[in-house]
Motif scaffolding. Structure first.
Motif: not given
Ligand SMILES: [Mg+2]
Ligand SMILES: [Mg+2]
Lengths: 335, 335
Positions: B90, B95, B186, B210
């Motif tokens: 992810d 991130k 999400e 999210d």
């Molecule tokens: Mg997410």
């Protein structure tokens, strides 16, 4: 093509009426008052989206109340009594305004925009609201608030508008007491609670550009992921239909002012969903009008019934393009 | 507080069962294999979210297939036969992973993330899928794809998984042929089409962090607008309920792995909506378990019925906090 141009020009005096007699309103989107000539020339039924950002980007800085009043008045007077919907300041996101306090944001599209900004700059916001109110005596002016995400924001906007009304009254400045007030539906949470919001306002205007970006979680300006931006995603279509149905249940009309409203491939679908006003660049009006005039509500509703059962945007897109090609011979739109 | 700590510790051996006998699963969210001790110590029923990003951020760079296989195996072996759900890479959004091609994005949260990235780096993606498949013989391992926005992405992920299966077969590497495959919900468009997606996978996991950001169009990391990030926005709650209802109609269970799943104020609401698995930081498990054990499904469903009629998050928030205070005397949760 030449023949088609002539054909489209003669359309300007005809109404956007379906084969079975439903009258649709076609509005124009404008950015500056100078565009009103094109609005009239292309046969628009009014201005569905008058963007007010230019007033905040003048060489001399932000326009004051008088300058705004004059600009709004000029536009509403120039459209022969037709309705003009002013969207209040929609700064932020992809619309930076020079001279405004710049706030560096990691995700401006999910940031400090539109009413979110205006609620913390009520000084600026109320100048605009008073200018709109004062101009409302000169024609059919309407107010629209962008980026509403929920009922608290509608309440806050209406509260500030009420303050602006009181201020006008105190100064003896006349305004239309019944000025219609609407909100843009461009945040998924607003669409999902549109039954609640519809009871608070006089009309909705669906902003598909942002609504699609948020619904699919995609910045359409980002070339890596722009392929995901898809107006015919079944999730997007369900949301649009939900908004229209909720508005009609509450007895209010729905405008659409995103690019989808001017896309000929989407016209029959939006028609079949019951959209009341299509608002677009003046130049797109004749083509959309032609499609509306060639279609019946019955067949549009049937098409919507078919695509609402489909599982992917590809399936829907192919189906609609096939349907258009079979029924219209308008290969220019579907190529 | 000391007394409460003792009380919570004794809870660890008891099931998360409502007063009227519904058994709820409480999963842990982990970022590295070293956290599995805490998972067991806090009485989790398994790992609902095993984030795999750490494998792509090792000092030596991206872990190869063997290293990933070993890490997944270590975790699944350490949880005493309990289920472990691995979320595939992810990357992107908030991130960033050092060493990966950096793509400067104006709105990374709406950008090139998760499966969007993996679909263009199928080399990396299939290494991960094969490593997970191979580890699946050592316990109850499950695969979960993040940031799915529609059915095309589910199909593409399943296709690549099928290729990884074939590759394992060719090399004579055993794997669990029936490994459960799920998707994260999400992105609003996924939630809105969850009836369609539910027929393609074995489970859903709602990623509320999210989902809420997109639904309300707010970057919760942006202090100017973070106040709008509200799990109890009626639009968010409707979307969550829609996902759970659609999953159950299709006969698949729903996990939730966002922060909302570990928030004691949300527990009764999620319970009443029928959420099957609550996945959270290990440390939150005892408190959530205590609330579940003190509640009946009947009263939870009644509370959901009440709040689903409400118009704003403030109204809902006040109602739920009042209800909690009246029924539980757990002022620690509601202050
Ligand atoms: Mg997410
Ligand atoms: Mg917008």
């Amino acid at each position: 093509w030449q023949q088609r141009e002539v054909q489209l020009a003669t359309l300007n005096q005809l109404p956007a009426e379906t084969q079975d007699g439903k009258h649709i309103l076609l509005g124009a989107n404008i950015e500056v008052p100078e565009e009103t000539d094109a609005v009239i020339a292309h046969g628009a039924d009014g201005i569905g989206l008058f963007r007010s950002e230019f007033l905040f980007m003048q060489p001399g800085g932000v326009s004051d109340e008088e300058q705004q009043y004059e600009a709004y008045t000029r536009v509403v007077k120039s459209v022969e009594g037709k309705p003009v919907t002013i969207r209040t300041l929609d700064v932020g996101g992809d619309k930076a305004i020079p001279g405004f306090e710049q706030h560096s944001e990691k995700n401006p599209i999910l940031g400090w925009r539109a009413v979110r900004f205006c609620f913390s700059r009520t000084d600026l916001f109320k100048i605009q609201l008073r200018a709109i109110l004062r101009a409302s005596v000169h024609g059919d002016l309407r107010i629209m608030f962008p980026m509403i995400s929920g009922v608290e924001e509608v309440d806050r906007a209406l509260e500030l508008l009420e303050e602006a009304r009181s201020e006008c009254r105190e100064k003896g400045q006349p305004f239309n007491e019944d000025i219609p007030v609407g909100i843009m539906i461009e945040v998924p949470s607003a669409a999902l609670t549109s039954d609640i919001l519809a009871r608070k306002v006089d009309f909705f205007s669906i902003g598909t550009n942002d609504l699609i970006q948020y619904t699919i979680a995609v910045d359409r300006g980002n070339e890596r992921v722009a392929y995901l931006y898809e107006p015919f995603h079944p999730g997007v279509l369900r949301l649009i239909k939900m908004v229209i149905d909720n508005a009609h249940s509450a007895g209010i009309p729905v405008n659409m002012c995103g690019e989808m409203a001017g896309d000929p491939i989407a016209t029959v679908i939006l028609l079949g969903m019951g959209l009341d006003v299509f608002s677009m660049s003046s130049f797109s009006i004749p083509e959309v009008k032609q499609i509306i005039r060639s279609t019946s509500m019955m067949e549009a509703e049937e098409l919507v019934g078919e695509i609402m059962e489909m599982k992917s945007y590809r399936e829907i897109d192919e189906h609609v393009r096939g349907w258009m090609n079979a029924g219209y011979n308008l290969e220019g739109y579907t190529g």
